[in-house]
Motif scaffolding. Structure first.
Motif, PDB file in Angstrom:
ATOM      1  N   THR A   3       0.748  -1.237   0.153  1.00  0.00           N
ATOM      2  CA  THR A   3      -0.048   0.100   0.011  1.00  0.00           C
ATOM      3  C   THR A   3       0.986   1.151   0.081  1.00  0.00           C
ATOM      4  OG1 THR A   3      -1.927  -1.063   1.159  1.00  0.00           O
ATOM      5  CG2 THR A   3      -1.846   1.243   1.310  1.00  0.00           C
ATOM      6  N   GLN A  30      -8.653  -0.242  -1.446  1.00  0.00           N
ATOM      7  CA  GLN A  30      -7.681  -0.648  -2.545  1.00  0.00           C
ATOM      8  C   GLN A  30      -8.138  -1.459  -3.743  1.00  0.00           C
ATOM      9  OE1 GLN A  30      -4.032  -0.003  -2.230  1.00  0.00           O
ATOM     10  NE2 GLN A  30      -4.989   1.413  -0.504  1.00  0.00           N
ATOM     11  N   PRO A  59      -1.770  -1.008  -5.308  1.00  0.00           N
ATOM     12  CA  PRO A  59      -3.208  -1.406  -4.970  1.00  0.00           C
ATOM     13  C   PRO A  59      -3.537  -2.569  -5.549  1.00  0.00           C
ATOM     14  CG  PRO A  59      -3.423   0.343  -6.522  1.00  0.00           C
ATOM     15  CD  PRO A  59      -2.010   0.307  -6.249  1.00  0.00           C
ATOM     16  N   ARG A  66      -9.080   1.351  -5.802  1.00  0.00           N
ATOM     17  CA  ARG A  66      -8.154   2.263  -6.681  1.00  0.00           C
ATOM     18  C   ARG A  66      -7.539   1.262  -7.785  1.00  0.00           C
ATOM     19  NH1 ARG A  66      -2.960   3.986  -2.962  1.00  0.00           N
ATOM     20  NH2 ARG A  66      -2.592   4.313  -5.101  1.00  0.00           N
TER      21      ARG A  66
END
Length: 423
Positions: free
Chosen positions: A280, A315, A285, A318
């Motif tokens: 991260t 995540q 991601p 993303r």
């Protein structure tokens, strides 16, 4: 876990050693001139005149397997022995008495007496020295054990446990470098023969190296160990030591965890959490999502986990937004001006399993970027290109050189059939 050596029992020794020795014992009453082929076997034994009566009694008692008579005859022979020939006979029949009585102290005494006479035939020197060394090892007389085992090796002994016992005698005697050299020689000999070396050849010197805080030597040995024993737990132990060695280097830690994941060695919630946190922070991601989903699939942690649940949700959004951009960036030409960004794109592509798209990007910058050279090998290994990966890893230098060796083993293990375990 450290396995114990299993010394040969007295009964097994009688079958192996006693029969061999009885077969070569010279009859004390023989008067014939030895033939040429018999002369080639070794020195012909000739007891002294004063020793002959005791020798005849020992031979007769041994053939009859009369332990009481043999004990009396051996005592008589010990008193009458005056030459090396006599001493060899005393040693030989002392050994036979020890075998009959299952008395290992007598067996050891007989072997030593025969060896000290200097008349043990070359064909049997390996066997005599091995068992004499084994008895010394059991008594923790490691200097004597080393001497005997080295003599057994020089005589061509093929006893399967000889490398293990010689190595451990050196280690127990505080001679770590000598023990390590024996271990590595045994490991490579087994590897050359297409066999897996005894695990003792790895575990015992590893324990000594760890106690001596010789981490580099320890990791060298453990690298050989995962080649022969590529089980996830062995990978896990090895990579944990490497994690401790690199300390706070986040980028290196992430690369080590990637190898841990690739070898199936990640089993703990904390490992997945550290991996996800590092990925991260590094801005991958897609890789975070893949790692968390893997942990969920393996039931390492539940969907309701307070740390992973929110992280997976954020995540995932993303990753979905970044995926199309990554694929587009993969088609752009790589130049010196955008080399750093190109490597980031390739790293992210590997994180989402797009190895084929990442490989040409790494290839374009590998010559001037050591990290890209290393990660090129990783991408090739994950894509199943074992030979290409090995060639790429061979060019890696610097702080990822050890990781490159470990990845090479992983790549070759995936491509090659399993070796035959050692007995």
């Amino acid at each position: 876990m450290f396995t114990r050596f299993r010394p040969t029992t007295a009964t097994a020794m009688a079958a192996i050693l006693g029969c061999s020795m009885m077969a070569m014992a010279a009859p004390v009453a023989a008067k014939e001139k030895p033939k040429k082929e018999e002369t080639a076997k070794g020195p012909q034994l000739k007891p002294s005149s004063g020793f002959v009566p005791a020798a005849k009694k020992m031979e007769a008692a041994a053939k009859a397997k009369d332990a009481a008579a043999l004990q009396a005859a051996v005592a008589e022979g010990q008193a009458a022995a005056s030459t090396n020939d006599d001493k060899y006979f005393v040693g030989f029949y002392t050994l036979q008495l020890g075998i009959l009585n299952k008395d290992e102290a007598l067996q050891a005494q007989g072997l030593d007496t025969a060896l000290d006479s200097g008349l043990v035939p070359p064909a049997d020197a390996g066997l005599y020295n091995f068992y004499s060394g084994r008895f010394a090892y059991q008594k923790k007389d490691f200097p004597k054990a080393i001497t005997r085992f080295e003599a057994a090796k020089a005589a061509g002994s093929t006893e399967a446990s000889l490398p293990d016992l010689l190595m451990d005698s050196y280690l127990q005697g505080g001679q770590i470098d000598q023990g390590l050299a024996v271990a590595k020689a045994g490991i490579e000999a087994a590897h050359a023969a297409g066999r897996i070396a005894s695990e003792d050849l790895y575990v015992r010197p590893a324990k000594a190296l760890q106690a001596a805080k010789r981490t580099d030597d320890l990791l060298d040995l453990l690298t050989l160990r995962v080649r022969d024993y590529p089980q996830p737990q062995i990978w896990r132990n090895t990579l944990y030591i490497l994690l401790q060695q690199v300390g706070g280097d986040k980028d290196m830690n992430l690369d080590i965890l990637r190898l841990m994941r690739a070898t199936g060695a990640m089993t703990d919630r904390g490992e997945y959490l550290e991996y996800a946190a590092l990925a991260t922070e590094a801005g991958y991601p897609g890789e975070v999502v893949a790692v968390i989903n893997e942990g969920l699939a393996k039931n390492v942690f539940p969907k309701s986990d307070a740390r992973f649940g929110p992280l997976l949700a954020s995540q995932t959004d993303r990753a979905n937004a970044d995926r199309s951009a990554l694929i587009a960036d993969a088609g752009k030409p790589v130049t010196a001006a955008n080399a750093k960004a190109a490597r980031g794109t390739a790293d992210a592509l590997v994180g989402i399993g797009e190895y084929a798209k990442a490989i040409p990007i790494y290839e374009a910058i590998a010559a001037t970027d050591p990290v890209a050279q290393y990660r090129l090998g990783v991408a090739q290994a994950l894509a199943g290109q074992s030979d290409a990966a090995a060639a790429s890893f061979a060019k890696v230098q610097g702080n990822r050189a050890r990781l490159a060796k470990l990845w090479t083993i992983r790549a070759q293990a995936k491509a090659a059939p399993a070796a035959t375990p050692a007995t």
